[in-house]
Design an enzyme around this catalytic site. Structure first.
Site, PDB file in Angstrom:
ATOM      1  N   HIS A   1       2.152   5.924  -3.466  1.00  0.00           N
ATOM      2  CA  HIS A   1       2.310   7.312  -3.920  1.00  0.00           C
ATOM      3  C   HIS A   1       1.297   7.661  -5.022  1.00  0.00           C
ATOM      4  O   HIS A   1       0.914   8.820  -5.163  1.00  0.00           O
ATOM      5  CB  HIS A   1       3.728   7.541  -4.463  1.00  0.00           C
ATOM      6  CG  HIS A   1       4.773   7.718  -3.408  1.00  0.00           C
ATOM      7  ND1 HIS A   1       4.752   8.733  -2.481  1.00  0.00           N
ATOM      8  CD2 HIS A   1       5.894   7.007  -3.143  1.00  0.00           C
ATOM      9  CE1 HIS A   1       5.805   8.645  -1.696  1.00  0.00           C
ATOM     10  NE2 HIS A   1       6.520   7.597  -2.065  1.00  0.00           N
TER      11      HIS A   1
ATOM     12  N   HIS B   1       4.974   0.369  -1.454  1.00  0.00           N
ATOM     13  CA  HIS B   1       5.358   1.729  -1.047  1.00  0.00           C
ATOM     14  C   HIS B   1       5.239   2.690  -2.243  1.00  0.00           C
ATOM     15  O   HIS B   1       4.643   3.768  -2.123  1.00  0.00           O
ATOM     16  CB  HIS B   1       6.784   1.722  -0.501  1.00  0.00           C
ATOM     17  CG  HIS B   1       7.321   3.074  -0.157  1.00  0.00           C
ATOM     18  ND1 HIS B   1       7.675   3.440   1.120  1.00  0.00           N
ATOM     19  CD2 HIS B   1       7.556   4.177  -0.928  1.00  0.00           C
ATOM     20  CE1 HIS B   1       8.090   4.702   1.112  1.00  0.00           C
ATOM     21  NE2 HIS B   1       8.036   5.161  -0.125  1.00  0.00           N
ATOM     22  N   GLU B   2       5.797   2.275  -3.397  1.00  0.00           N
ATOM     23  CA  GLU B   2       5.768   3.172  -4.572  1.00  0.00           C
ATOM     24  C   GLU B   2       4.349   3.384  -5.073  1.00  0.00           C
ATOM     25  O   GLU B   2       3.969   4.506  -5.423  1.00  0.00           O
ATOM     26  CB  GLU B   2       6.656   2.624  -5.685  1.00  0.00           C
ATOM     27  CG  GLU B   2       8.143   2.609  -5.357  1.00  0.00           C
ATOM     28  CD  GLU B   2       8.663   3.915  -4.796  1.00  0.00           C
ATOM     29  OE1 GLU B   2       8.203   4.993  -5.228  1.00  0.00           O
ATOM     30  OE2 GLU B   2       9.509   3.875  -3.898  1.00  0.00           O
TER      31      GLU B   2
ATOM     32  N   CYS C   1      11.538   7.254   2.768  1.00  0.00           N
ATOM     33  CA  CYS C   1      10.917   7.821   1.571  1.00  0.00           C
ATOM     34  C   CYS C   1      11.625   9.127   1.231  1.00  0.00           C
ATOM     35  O   CYS C   1      11.880   9.942   2.122  1.00  0.00           O
ATOM     36  CB  CYS C   1       9.434   8.077   1.830  1.00  0.00           C
ATOM     37  SG  CYS C   1       8.567   8.757   0.405  1.00  0.00           S
TER      38      CYS C   1
HETATM   39 NI    NI Z   1       8.280   7.062  -1.068  1.00  0.00          NI
END
Ligand code: NI
Length: 181
Positions: free
Chosen positions: A149, A145-146, A103
């Site tokens: 956020h 994963h995105e 990341c």
């Molecule tokens: Ni990330």
């Protein structure tokens, strides 16, 4: 266009739930500049995805772009630049696989994370149109994963075995002999 500083784990914005974006705000010039800046920032950093909170903009916006050919993630199926507003992720199959994730907000580290490998994403695109994508395998991991956020989560939250959180340089040193085969 501007390359923004990517904030790192420890910055409180990365732990906030990002705000929904109103459809009428997507056409605004400042929003389109923000998207262009995120693309430039992503290219500068050499990543494959960036969420707006990572440049300290706590809104539901993320971009993904996987170039063809070799990358720091190995050989991947390319995916053109895709802009997601207000994404809603649905798991279509609970079967999981693990990948060594990195990341841009957790520089220098890799962690092995299991996630479902078949998902659907409903979102608004860069023109404010409703859109949907079905993704499998590594790309399913990338979007999860995105979108984490946007919910104030980081991949490190998902690591089940902390011996699988490692420094990237040590990890790469272990990978190279295998790649030479
Ligand atoms: Ni990330």
């Amino acid at each position: 266009m501007t390359i923004h500083r990517i904030i790192k784990m420890g910055h409180p914005t990365l732990r906030q739930v990002a705000q929904q974006v109103k459809r009428e705000d997507i056409d605004r010039a400042d929003m389109q500049v923000l998207i262009a800046d995120m693309v430039e920032t992503l290219h500068d950093a050499g990543g494959i995805g960036l969420a707006a909170p990572q440049i300290n903009q706590p809104i539901q916006l993320a971009i993904i772009e996987v170039p063809g050919g070799p990358s720091r993630y190995g050989h991947l199926e390319p995916i053109p630049l895709t802009v997601f507003f207000n994404p809603v992720l649905t798991v279509l199959d609970d079967a999981e696989a693990g990948y060594w994730e990195g990341c841009l907000s957790v520089p220098g580290l890799r962690g092995f994370v299991f996630r479902p490998q078949h998902v659907r994403v409903d979102y608004m695109d860069t023109a404010g149109n409703e859109a949907a994508l079905e993704l499998q395998g590594f790309l399913a991991t990338v979007v999860q994963h995105e979108f984490d956020h946007l919910a104030g989560r980081l991949y490190v939250d998902h690591i089940r075995d902390m011996s699988q959180l490692v420094f990237e340089d040590e990890w790469l040193a272990q990978q190279e002999p295998a790649e030479a085969d």
